[in-house]
Design a protein around this motif. Structure first.
Motif, PDB file in Angstrom:
ATOM      1  N   GLU A   1      37.768  38.032  54.464  1.00  0.00           N
ATOM      2  CA  GLU A   1      39.060  37.334  54.454  1.00  0.00           C
ATOM      3  C   GLU A   1      40.067  38.010  55.376  1.00  0.00           C
ATOM      4  O   GLU A   1      40.827  37.339  56.077  1.00  0.00           O
ATOM      5  CB  GLU A   1      39.601  37.247  53.024  1.00  0.00           C
ATOM      6  N   MET A   2      40.077  39.355  55.386  1.00  0.00           N
ATOM      7  CA  MET A   2      40.979  40.081  56.283  1.00  0.00           C
ATOM      8  C   MET A   2      40.655  39.767  57.741  1.00  0.00           C
ATOM      9  O   MET A   2      41.556  39.477  58.539  1.00  0.00           O
ATOM     10  CB  MET A   2      40.878  41.594  56.052  1.00  0.00           C
TER      11      MET A   2
ATOM     12  N   HIS B   1      41.653  36.200  58.621  1.00  0.00           N
ATOM     13  CA  HIS B   1      43.110  36.092  58.745  1.00  0.00           C
ATOM     14  C   HIS B   1      43.580  36.624  60.103  1.00  0.00           C
ATOM     15  O   HIS B   1      44.376  35.966  60.793  1.00  0.00           O
ATOM     16  CB  HIS B   1      43.789  36.858  57.605  1.00  0.00           C
ATOM     17  N   VAL B   2      43.090  37.771  60.487  1.00  0.00           N
ATOM     18  CA  VAL B   2      43.500  38.370  61.767  1.00  0.00           C
ATOM     19  C   VAL B   2      43.029  37.532  62.936  1.00  0.00           C
ATOM     20  O   VAL B   2      43.772  37.286  63.887  1.00  0.00           O
ATOM     21  CB  VAL B   2      42.981  39.825  61.876  1.00  0.00           C
TER      22      VAL B   2
ATOM     23  N   THR C   1      35.080  48.453  49.642  1.00  0.00           N
ATOM     24  CA  THR C   1      35.785  47.170  49.536  1.00  0.00           C
ATOM     25  C   THR C   1      34.750  46.049  49.496  1.00  0.00           C
ATOM     26  O   THR C   1      33.817  46.057  50.292  1.00  0.00           O
ATOM     27  CB  THR C   1      36.722  46.966  50.755  1.00  0.00           C
TER      28      THR C   1
ATOM     29  N   VAL D   1      37.135  47.315  62.401  1.00  0.00           N
ATOM     30  CA  VAL D   1      37.313  47.122  60.955  1.00  0.00           C
ATOM     31  C   VAL D   1      35.978  47.339  60.230  1.00  0.00           C
ATOM     32  O   VAL D   1      35.915  48.013  59.205  1.00  0.00           O
ATOM     33  CB  VAL D   1      37.878  45.710  60.649  1.00  0.00           C
TER      34      VAL D   1
ATOM     35  N   SER E   1      36.486  40.480  50.594  1.00  0.00           N
ATOM     36  CA  SER E   1      37.828  40.928  50.995  1.00  0.00           C
ATOM     37  C   SER E   1      37.870  41.280  52.474  1.00  0.00           C
ATOM     38  O   SER E   1      38.819  40.931  53.179  1.00  0.00           O
ATOM     39  CB  SER E   1      38.256  42.147  50.169  1.00  0.00           C
TER      40      SER E   1
END
Length: 181
Positions: free
Chosen positions: A169-170, A173-174, A162, A151, A166
């Motif tokens: 946070e991605m 979350h993953v 980006t 990523v 953000s």
């Protein structure tokens, strides 16, 4: 501890080197070019580095050391909020050192930087969990490190358009999703 002149000189050499790396491949950069751009003599360069490859390795190792310090500061206890803290710290550090990451991570500059960083985190995560390590543990660490840095590499290749929050946070979350599986 280095004296102020040596620190200033190294900073000038690194700045010149990074500027040249933005324009061309490492194998096309000479000590003469770096010295000229840094407004130093070649001998001054050689007081600090053997060649451009040693300078590149020094910059990579400095990045890895800094990332290691960020990791240690984020994971002082076992809590899922530490994952968020680390992803925020990591992406913020990458964004604030954007130029260095963008230039060093380019594959035409050797492409070793991201591999070294992944290897560092793979070893770090395994050594931090030094109880009995199973093949499944190794696979989970490999998967997590490859995923996170996959990523981050995509973010770098996208010129970091980006916002770091953000991306953080991605990743959080993953990683939390993986932890609960």
């Amino acid at each position: 501890m280095e004296d102020r002149r040596a620190v200033k000189t190294k900073r000038a050499i690194r700045k010149a080197f990074l500027e040249l790396l933005e324009q061309k491949n490492i194998n096309r950069i000479s000590v003469v070019e770096i010295s000229k751009l840094a407004d130093l003599g070649r001998g001054t360069f050689y007081l600090h580095y053997k060649d451009v490859y040693e300078l590149m390795e020094h910059l990579e190792n400095e990045l890895i050391d800094n990332l290691g310090e960020l990791y240690c500061a984020s994971f002082h206890c076992d809590h899922t909020m530490n994952i968020l803290k680390f992803t925020e710290t990591l992406t913020q550090y990458m964004e604030s050192n954007r130029k260095v990451f963008l230039v060093l991570a380019r594959t035409d500059n050797g492409g070793r930087t991201m591999e070294k960083i992944k290897h560092f985190f793979h070893q770090k995560l395994l050594s931090d969990n030094s109880n009995v390590i199973t093949e499944l543990d190794v696979a989970e660490v490999l998967f997590s490190v490859a995923g996170v840095f996959g990523v981050l590499e995509a973010w770098l290749k996208d010129d970091m358009t980006t916002p770091y929050q953000s991306v953080s946070e991605m990743l959080h979350h993953v990683l939390i999703k993986l932890e609960t599986c």
